[in-house]
Scaffold this motif. Structure first.
Motif, short mmCIF file in Angstrom:
data_model
loop_
_atom_site.label_atom_id
_atom_site.label_comp_id
_atom_site.label_asym_id
_atom_site.label_seq_id
_atom_site.Cartn_x
_atom_site.Cartn_y
_atom_site.Cartn_z
N LEU A 46 -0.69 0.59 11.12
CA LEU A 46 -0.72 2.39 9.88
C LEU A 46 0.11 2.86 10.42
O LEU A 46 0.69 3.12 11.20
CB LEU A 46 -2.41 3.44 10.70
CG LEU A 46 -3.89 2.43 10.65
CD1 LEU A 46 -4.77 3.48 10.88
CD2 LEU A 46 -3.43 2.38 9.02
N PRO A 47 0.29 3.60 9.09
CA PRO A 47 1.81 5.04 9.21
C PRO A 47 1.57 5.97 9.88
O PRO A 47 0.05 5.98 10.27
CB PRO A 47 1.92 5.17 7.99
CG PRO A 47 0.59 4.54 6.93
CD PRO A 47 -0.04 3.40 8.02
N PHE A 141 1.96 11.63 1.31
CA PHE A 141 2.28 10.61 1.21
C PHE A 141 1.86 10.14 2.94
O PHE A 141 2.46 10.72 3.66
CB PHE A 141 3.59 10.20 0.94
CG PHE A 141 3.44 9.90 -0.36
CD1 PHE A 141 2.89 9.65 -1.00
CD2 PHE A 141 4.33 11.22 -1.00
CE1 PHE A 141 2.99 9.38 -3.06
CE2 PHE A 141 3.90 11.38 -2.16
CZ PHE A 141 3.68 10.29 -3.11
N LEU A 142 0.39 9.30 3.14
CA LEU A 142 0.06 8.95 5.09
C LEU A 142 1.46 7.98 5.16
O LEU A 142 1.62 7.77 6.05
CB LEU A 142 -1.18 8.90 4.49
CG LEU A 142 -2.11 9.90 4.37
CD1 LEU A 142 -3.82 9.09 4.25
CD2 LEU A 142 -2.32 11.30 5.59
N SER A 160 0.82 3.63 -4.89
CA SER A 160 0.34 2.68 -3.93
C SER A 160 0.42 3.02 -2.53
O SER A 160 -0.94 2.36 -1.53
CB SER A 160 0.99 1.29 -4.59
OG SER A 160 2.44 0.44 -3.46
N ASN A 161 0.96 3.64 -2.15
CA ASN A 161 1.10 4.09 -0.89
C ASN A 161 0.15 4.59 -0.49
O ASN A 161 -0.27 5.61 -1.47
CB ASN A 161 2.30 5.20 0.12
CG ASN A 161 3.37 3.68 0.52
OD1 ASN A 161 3.40 1.98 0.26
ND2 ASN A 161 4.56 3.81 0.51
N GLN A 162 -0.53 5.06 0.68
CA GLN A 162 -1.99 6.61 0.36
C GLN A 162 -1.61 7.29 0.79
O GLN A 162 -0.51 8.05 2.03
CB GLN A 162 -2.21 5.62 2.20
CG GLN A 162 -3.46 4.92 2.55
CD GLN A 162 -3.53 3.68 3.89
OE1 GLN A 162 -4.12 5.63 4.42
NE2 GLN A 162 -3.06 3.25 4.44
N SER A 163 -2.48 8.04 0.24
CA SER A 163 -1.59 10.08 0.22
C SER A 163 -2.86 10.42 -0.04
O SER A 163 -4.12 9.56 -0.85
CB SER A 163 -1.10 9.77 -1.72
OG SER A 163 -1.77 9.08 -2.53
N LEU A 243 9.93 10.13 1.51
CA LEU A 243 9.85 11.20 0.97
C LEU A 243 8.14 11.02 1.20
O LEU A 243 7.43 10.17 1.03
CB LEU A 243 9.33 10.33 -1.06
CG LEU A 243 8.74 11.47 -1.69
CD1 LEU A 243 9.42 12.44 -2.32
CD2 LEU A 243 8.44 10.98 -3.48
N VAL A 244 8.08 12.58 1.57
CA VAL A 244 6.58 12.70 2.76
C VAL A 244 5.58 13.75 2.51
O VAL A 244 4.28 13.64 2.13
CB VAL A 244 6.31 13.75 3.77
CG1 VAL A 244 7.85 12.37 4.53
CG2 VAL A 244 7.95 14.46 3.49
N ARG A 245 6.36 13.98 0.74
CA ARG A 245 5.53 15.24 0.11
C ARG A 245 5.76 15.27 -2.11
O ARG A 245 6.89 15.84 -1.69
CB ARG A 245 5.71 16.64 1.57
CG ARG A 245 4.28 17.64 1.06
CD ARG A 245 3.69 18.37 1.35
NE ARG A 245 3.78 17.74 2.78
CZ ARG A 245 4.79 18.19 3.64
NH1 ARG A 245 6.37 18.19 3.58
NH2 ARG A 245 4.41 17.96 5.36
#
Length: 389
Positions: A46-47, A141-142, A160-163, A243-245
């Protein structure tokens, strides 16, 4: 979030996870899986942002990649299943088989050194965002998105990434018609921001603009699944190339766009009507500049619109003080027919007397609509001198 704090350092009661060399969580102990509602299959990872805040994840990712042998007393923030962040104290120890192990237990904010002034600033900002009438939102973005990837891959991963939503205000909930008592921030991001083609184009524009974009149109979905045309202002947080947010504001522009379309349709209809009218029609400004002319005016007087627009009407009228006469005619027309005779100079230098009807249009800039009709040759001969004067 209810987490048991043991009286003794009993390993099984602490929250523990293991982070591999790629900076991903490869295992968690039973206590952490239970308290944080994590289900991690064998060989699955998991991230870090699934468990930690973006700042804490960045710090731990660096420790894992550097092969940190031992670190204690680290302050970290852990994401609870209720979408809040819990402050904890962590110890990092090496694990040759799996990378590093992070052992945690919860601590109150006071132990982490969050002073009253900082707490007050956070409270003020929260109140400002919460009370704002414009919809404010944040997507965290998780699974952070690698901005070094190809453009199409970045766009795909943003969707598609968990967010998750974070710090979205009441105006946001009202805009998307979220039922009373339902927290917008715990809803899936994709429910309101689907990966439609128009939204993909908007995100592609965002990437090309360096992750800062204003007045970007998208088609979102309300809570009842109805579509809504919106306009977004985007800002982004990028850390170590990831990119985190994303955050910004959103406005419903459906009614505005509908009004624009109605006006455009009306303008097209009026253009069709004016094109079919056999009499010349002109629009002039308050100071006598030609602003518009219909096809009949171009045909009858032999000058294209490009040749006359923006130029003074008096250049094509032999009658002296033509603008004053038209203004007087428009003023008189408010009570009766506002007409006056003017001698028009055609492109071939011929001169004919035309009867002009003038109507005034009020607005930010006063304008006049002129409709011309040629006087009969017999009547015009007797009035040419009068029209010129």
């Amino acid at each position: 979030m209810k987490i048991h704090v043991p009286g003794t350092a009993h390993f099984d009661a602490l929250l523990v996870d293991w982070i591999d060399g790629d900076g991903r969580i490869c295992a968690v102990n039973a206590a952490e899986a239970r308290e944080l509602a994590i289900s991690l299959e064998e060989k699955e990872s998991l991230p870090l942002e699934r468990i930690y805040s973006s700042t804490s994840a960045q710090m731990l990712r660096g420790l894992a990649r550097e092969g940190q042998p031992f670190a204690s007393g680290l302050a970290v923030w852990v994401n609870s299943p209720q979408y809040s962040e819990v402050p904890m104290i962590a110890t990092v120890v090496p694990d040759p088989a799996r990378g590093i192990a992070v052992i945690k237990q919860p601590l109150p904010e006071s132990v982490l050194g969050i002073g009253p002034e900082l707490a007050e600033r956070v409270e003020i900002l929260s109140q400002m965002i919460g009370a704002a009438t414009e919809a404010c939102w944040c997507i965290e973005f998780l699974e952070p998105v690698d901005t070094a990837l190809a453009e199409d891959e970045i766009v795909e991963r943003i969707f598609s990434n968990q967010s998750r939503w974070r710090a979205c205000n009441e105006a946001m909930a009202r805009l998307y018609r979220v039922p009373e008592g339902l927290d917008f921030n715990v809803q899936p991001v994709s429910r309101y921001f689907p990966a439609t083609e128009i939204n993909r184009r908007m995100v592609r524009d965002l990437v090309r603009a360096g992750y800062r974009l204003d007045r970007a149109a998208a088609v979102d979905r309300r809570h009842d699944d109805s579509e809504m045309l919106v306009e977004n202002d985007f800002r982004a947080a990028i850390k170590d190339g990831f990119l985190v947010r994303l955050w910004g504001t959103t406005r419903d522009i459906g009614a505005h766009r509908q009004r624009e379309q109605q006006l455009a349709d009306r303008a097209d209809t009026m253009q069709d009507i004016l094109s079919a009218v056999p009499d010349p029609i002109l629009v002039i400004s308050e100071d006598g500049l030609l602003l518009a002319a219909n096809p009949a005016a171009e045909s009858v007087w032999g000058r294209t619109a490009e040749q006359v627009l923006g130029r003074p009407l008096q250049q094509f009228i032999e009658t002296r003080h033509a603008l004053d006469k038209l203004r007087q005619a428009a003023l008189a027309g408010e009570d009766s027919d506002g007409e006056c005779d003017l001698a028009v100079i055609a492109a071939d230098a011929s001169r004919d007397v035309w009867r002009f009807r003038a109507a005034r249009i009020e607005g930010e800039m006063r304008r006049y609509v002129l409709t011309a009709r040629r006087k009969s040759r017999r009547r015009a001969r007797g009035s040419t001198q009068e029209a010129i004067s």
